[in-house]
Every structure is written in C-alpha cells, then in structure tokens.
Design a protein around this motif. Sequence first.
Motif, mmCIF file in Angstrom:
data_model
loop_
_atom_site.group_PDB
_atom_site.id
_atom_site.type_symbol
_atom_site.label_atom_id
_atom_site.label_comp_id
_atom_site.label_asym_id
_atom_site.label_seq_id
_atom_site.Cartn_x
_atom_site.Cartn_y
_atom_site.Cartn_z
ATOM 1 N N ASN A 155 -61.296 -1.283 -5.430
ATOM 2 C CA ASN A 155 -61.214 -2.651 -4.777
ATOM 3 C C ASN A 155 -59.779 -2.578 -3.923
ATOM 4 O OD1 ASN A 155 -63.247 -4.570 -6.087
ATOM 5 N ND2 ASN A 155 -62.609 -3.187 -7.682
ATOM 6 N N GLY A 156 -59.393 -1.334 -3.438
ATOM 7 C CA GLY A 156 -58.448 -1.387 -2.388
ATOM 8 C C GLY A 156 -57.164 -1.466 -3.260
ATOM 9 N N GLY A 157 -57.095 -1.072 -4.499
ATOM 10 C CA GLY A 157 -55.961 -1.631 -5.250
ATOM 11 C C GLY A 157 -55.613 -2.653 -6.016
ATOM 12 N N ILE A 158 -56.610 -3.644 -5.643
ATOM 13 C CA ILE A 158 -56.403 -4.737 -6.354
ATOM 14 C C ILE A 158 -57.409 -4.963 -7.537
ATOM 15 C CG2 ILE A 158 -57.097 -7.262 -5.850
ATOM 16 C CD1 ILE A 158 -56.064 -7.042 -2.909
ATOM 17 N N ALA A 159 -56.906 -5.141 -8.734
ATOM 18 C CA ALA A 159 -57.704 -5.096 -10.097
ATOM 19 C C ALA A 159 -58.441 -6.327 -10.402
ATOM 20 C CB ALA A 159 -56.874 -4.382 -11.236
ATOM 21 N N GLU A 160 -57.874 -7.515 -9.947
ATOM 22 C CA GLU A 160 -58.373 -8.767 -10.319
ATOM 23 C C GLU A 160 -58.081 -9.824 -9.284
ATOM 24 O OE1 GLU A 160 -57.933 -11.891 -14.292
ATOM 25 O OE2 GLU A 160 -56.893 -9.878 -14.221
ATOM 26 N N ILE A 161 -58.942 -10.705 -9.191
ATOM 27 C CA ILE A 161 -58.763 -11.898 -8.190
ATOM 28 C C ILE A 161 -59.430 -12.948 -8.835
ATOM 29 C CG2 ILE A 161 -58.946 -12.904 -5.851
ATOM 30 C CD1 ILE A 161 -60.417 -9.477 -6.144
ATOM 31 N N ARG A 162 -58.923 -14.307 -9.223
ATOM 32 C CA ARG A 162 -59.311 -15.445 -9.614
ATOM 33 C C ARG A 162 -58.495 -16.681 -9.422
ATOM 34 N NH1 ARG A 162 -57.673 -16.052 -15.739
ATOM 35 N NH2 ARG A 162 -56.209 -14.059 -16.000
ATOM 36 N N LYS A 163 -59.289 -17.743 -9.491
ATOM 37 C CA LYS A 163 -58.720 -19.122 -9.267
ATOM 38 C C LYS A 163 -58.417 -19.299 -10.861
ATOM 39 C CE LYS A 163 -58.582 -20.527 -4.870
ATOM 40 N NZ LYS A 163 -59.511 -21.689 -4.503
ATOM 41 N N LEU A 164 -57.210 -19.849 -10.911
ATOM 42 C CA LEU A 164 -56.563 -20.284 -12.356
ATOM 43 C C LEU A 164 -56.749 -21.984 -12.192
ATOM 44 C CD1 LEU A 164 -53.678 -17.897 -12.665
ATOM 45 C CD2 LEU A 164 -56.025 -17.634 -13.568
ATOM 46 N N LYS A 165 -56.402 -22.617 -13.323
ATOM 47 C CA LYS A 165 -56.213 -24.219 -13.493
ATOM 48 C C LYS A 165 -55.304 -24.528 -12.449
ATOM 49 C CE LYS A 165 -53.091 -23.875 -17.192
ATOM 50 N NZ LYS A 165 -52.808 -24.260 -18.694
ATOM 51 N N ASN A 166 -55.431 -25.757 -12.135
ATOM 52 C CA ASN A 166 -54.526 -26.498 -11.063
ATOM 53 C C ASN A 166 -54.886 -25.823 -9.597
ATOM 54 O OD1 ASN A 166 -54.115 -28.525 -12.930
ATOM 55 N ND2 ASN A 166 -52.324 -27.164 -13.576
ATOM 56 N N ASN A 167 -55.891 -25.077 -9.338
ATOM 57 C CA ASN A 167 -56.114 -24.387 -8.033
ATOM 58 C C ASN A 167 -55.182 -23.601 -7.786
ATOM 59 O OD1 ASN A 167 -57.554 -23.902 -5.722
ATOM 60 N ND2 ASN A 167 -56.410 -25.353 -4.352
ATOM 61 N N LEU A 201 -53.764 -12.808 -7.953
ATOM 62 C CA LEU A 201 -54.133 -11.568 -7.357
ATOM 63 C C LEU A 201 -53.479 -10.690 -8.361
ATOM 64 C CD1 LEU A 201 -54.487 -10.594 -3.855
ATOM 65 C CD2 LEU A 201 -53.468 -9.142 -5.158
ATOM 66 N N LYS A 202 -54.030 -9.602 -8.963
ATOM 67 C CA LYS A 202 -53.187 -8.605 -9.816
ATOM 68 C C LYS A 202 -53.539 -7.236 -8.930
ATOM 69 C CE LYS A 202 -53.349 -6.445 -14.245
ATOM 70 N NZ LYS A 202 -51.853 -6.654 -14.536
ATOM 71 N N TRP A 203 -52.429 -6.929 -8.479
ATOM 72 C CA TRP A 203 -52.328 -5.674 -7.474
ATOM 73 C C TRP A 203 -52.004 -4.443 -8.373
ATOM 74 C CZ3 TRP A 203 -49.370 -6.458 -2.292
ATOM 75 C CH2 TRP A 203 -49.937 -5.420 -1.310
ATOM 76 N N THR A 204 -52.508 -3.511 -8.503
ATOM 77 C CA THR A 204 -52.198 -2.307 -9.249
ATOM 78 C C THR A 204 -51.826 -1.084 -8.542
ATOM 79 O OG1 THR A 204 -54.519 -1.747 -9.853
ATOM 80 C CG2 THR A 204 -53.032 -3.206 -11.499
ATOM 81 N N GLU A 205 -52.278 -1.164 -7.299
ATOM 82 C CA GLU A 205 -51.913 0.269 -6.516
ATOM 83 C C GLU A 205 -51.876 -0.122 -5.060
ATOM 84 O OE1 GLU A 205 -53.852 4.710 -5.803
ATOM 85 O OE2 GLU A 205 -54.663 3.277 -6.978
ATOM 86 N N PHE A 206 -50.990 0.324 -4.328
ATOM 87 C CA PHE A 206 -50.783 0.149 -2.918
ATOM 88 C C PHE A 206 -51.769 1.162 -2.129
ATOM 89 C CE2 PHE A 206 -46.896 -2.385 -1.907
ATOM 90 C CZ PHE A 206 -47.378 -3.393 -2.674
ATOM 91 N N ARG A 207 -52.974 0.702 -1.701
ATOM 92 C CA ARG A 207 -53.701 1.762 -1.158
ATOM 93 C C ARG A 207 -54.000 1.246 0.478
ATOM 94 N NH1 ARG A 207 -56.785 5.081 -3.952
ATOM 95 N NH2 ARG A 207 -58.564 4.828 -2.373
ATOM 96 N N ALA A 208 -53.916 2.056 1.511
ATOM 97 C CA ALA A 208 -54.206 1.599 2.786
ATOM 98 C C ALA A 208 -55.350 2.332 3.345
ATOM 99 C CB ALA A 208 -52.713 2.002 3.400
#
Length: 337
Positions: free
Chosen positions: A122-134, A138-145
């Motif tokens: 996922n390009g180094g991004i482990a998690e994406i979600r909308k939390l409460k109150n909009n 974005l959980k970013w675990t590795e810098f991939r280019a």
Amino acid sequence: MNIRIIISVLFFTAILPADGLLCAQSAPTDSLFVKPGDLSNLIFQLKTIIEKNYFDKEKAASLNKILTEKFANGDFKNLSPEHTTEKITQLLRKETNDIHFKVTHFSTKAANNQQQNQAADNGGIAEIRKLKNNIGYLKWTEFRAGPDAFKKTVQALERLKGSRALIIDISNNAGGNGEAGGFMNDHLYQSKDYQQLLVKKCNGETRWHQSEVPYNNTEGPRFYKTPVYIITSKNTFSAAEYFAFIAQETGRAVILGDTTAGAGNPGQGVAFMRGGSDIGFFIFVPTCQIQTKAGKSIEAIGVIPDILLTSGDWLEETINIIGSTSAKGPGTKQSTP
C-alpha cells in the motif's frame, strides 16, 4: 580475498534507509561465534567503507584507528553474530554521536522470508480510515517512493478528502525514501517555501544545497487548509523525522507523541559476504548531513513534540486534543523558513 558484494543501496532521509532505514535485519546463524576469517573481513570492510563514504573524514580516521586497536586487542573475539554487530554499532554511534550507523548480519541458511509486507503493498501506508467527528487518520509505516507507491498515496488521500482534521501517524515509521515525504508534502502545503527549509552536504561536497525533493504534481486532493496532527515516537526514524521536522518548523502541523530517534544523517547501506562463508554483514554508514539554513539539526536530538502524549491510547488522546481546539484549530499556519 574472495568477497562477494551483495548490495549497495543509497538511502536518503527526507529529501532517504534509507532507508527503509535499515532493511537488512539480523538473522539466526548456525555458528555460536563469528569465525576469525569472517570477523577479520567484517572489520576490514567496515574500515574501508567508513574511509570511503563517511562524510566526516576526521572522524572516519579516528573510527578506523579505534576499530584497528579493538580488533587487535581481541575486543570482538568469541562473540555471537548478534553481540558482535551490536557492540560495533554502539561503538560507532558513541564515537560519532550519529544514530544512523548500523551493523547487522544475515545468514544464507536462514529461512528465505518472502512474505509480502502489507505496508509495502500500500505504498508504505498501513491504515486509512475516517474517525469520529470527520477526522481523517493515516497510519504511515514506511516511506516508499516511485509511481506505484505514489499512486497508492493518492488513493489513500482520496479516501480522506473532506476531513475536518487530518492525523498522520508515523509513530512506527523507520523512514525510507525521502521522496515520499516530498510527495506527501505537495498535498499539504499551498506555498512551496517549505522546500527551502533544509539544506544538505554530502561526502566530497564543499557546499550546502537544497535537501527537500521538489514536487509539483497535479494528482490527488489537497489539504492546504486542513489542520494536520502528526504522531511521532522514539520509533520514528530518518526520513519520517524530517517529515515531522519540516511540519513543525513551518507551523504546518502540531506534533504529538514522543521525541523521535534523532537519526538525521542519510547514508549508504552495503551488504557483503566472504566467499565460502554462511554469514554476511550489512553496514549502514552516514554519507550526508542535513540541517536548516540556520544550522539546526535533528541528529542525535530528534524532533521534540509540541504535545507529549502520556496515555495508553495515543490515537484517542489525539482525537480528544483535536476536539478541544477551535473549529479551525492549529496546524494550518504555514510560515516561511
């Protein structure tokens, strides 16, 4: 001397392994101790690489003298591969105050781990979600280019479009390719002035030059007016640290969590193995320095958060902090370096 050079990879922090800061991980070996021939080769290769690649030639000469003396005195003799590489790593860091020095080992007899990393997919991004109150998370675990990684980044940002605030969690990000930070920043900063904040000088260079990789892409949503909150920890390394550092220095984001690792100098990783041996070594040596134009560096210091998180649930604590701010909130001001 029959030496097989396995890899030689450049990693550049922020603008970086690096690095996946340190992609070669220690692996179990069948030998209880490092064999004399392997140890001799390790010290020889290490001294050669330091002399050639370390940006501080005076410290390089001093390091090599110390390594020669300690090897002659038997300081590294009859140690396990883990103990040997850890002892050398700590010695290099102590003598230079440079956290990016790293020595690890690997074995040809270790299990061949080909498991695909979810973050890598996922390009180094482990998690994406909308939390409460909009609130976007974005959980970013590795810098991939690269094109594939950047495509995944854009897809992640599309899912967070319209968020009231944006949390970027790099608390377990060991860094990687600094171009990833530059690409992400292009979606967060309306002004390109932030690109002038950091300067870099590498091995053999006499002048400082721009460090941040400039991007002017047109893909993906923009978050110019969205408050940004970046979560960091002691496990935030290298290029990820510079991502937080730029955001803090320019006033673009609020930094929360704990102080980062302080591994600021980008470098070069080399792996090698003596012919006929079943053990190899990976050495990461800093090759550049990065600082602000005013001379401020994060090496061995790290990025100190604006808000120290102390609870057992940093994400929930961050959400509560966002909720206690005004509708506009902090993290939208973009100052000029």
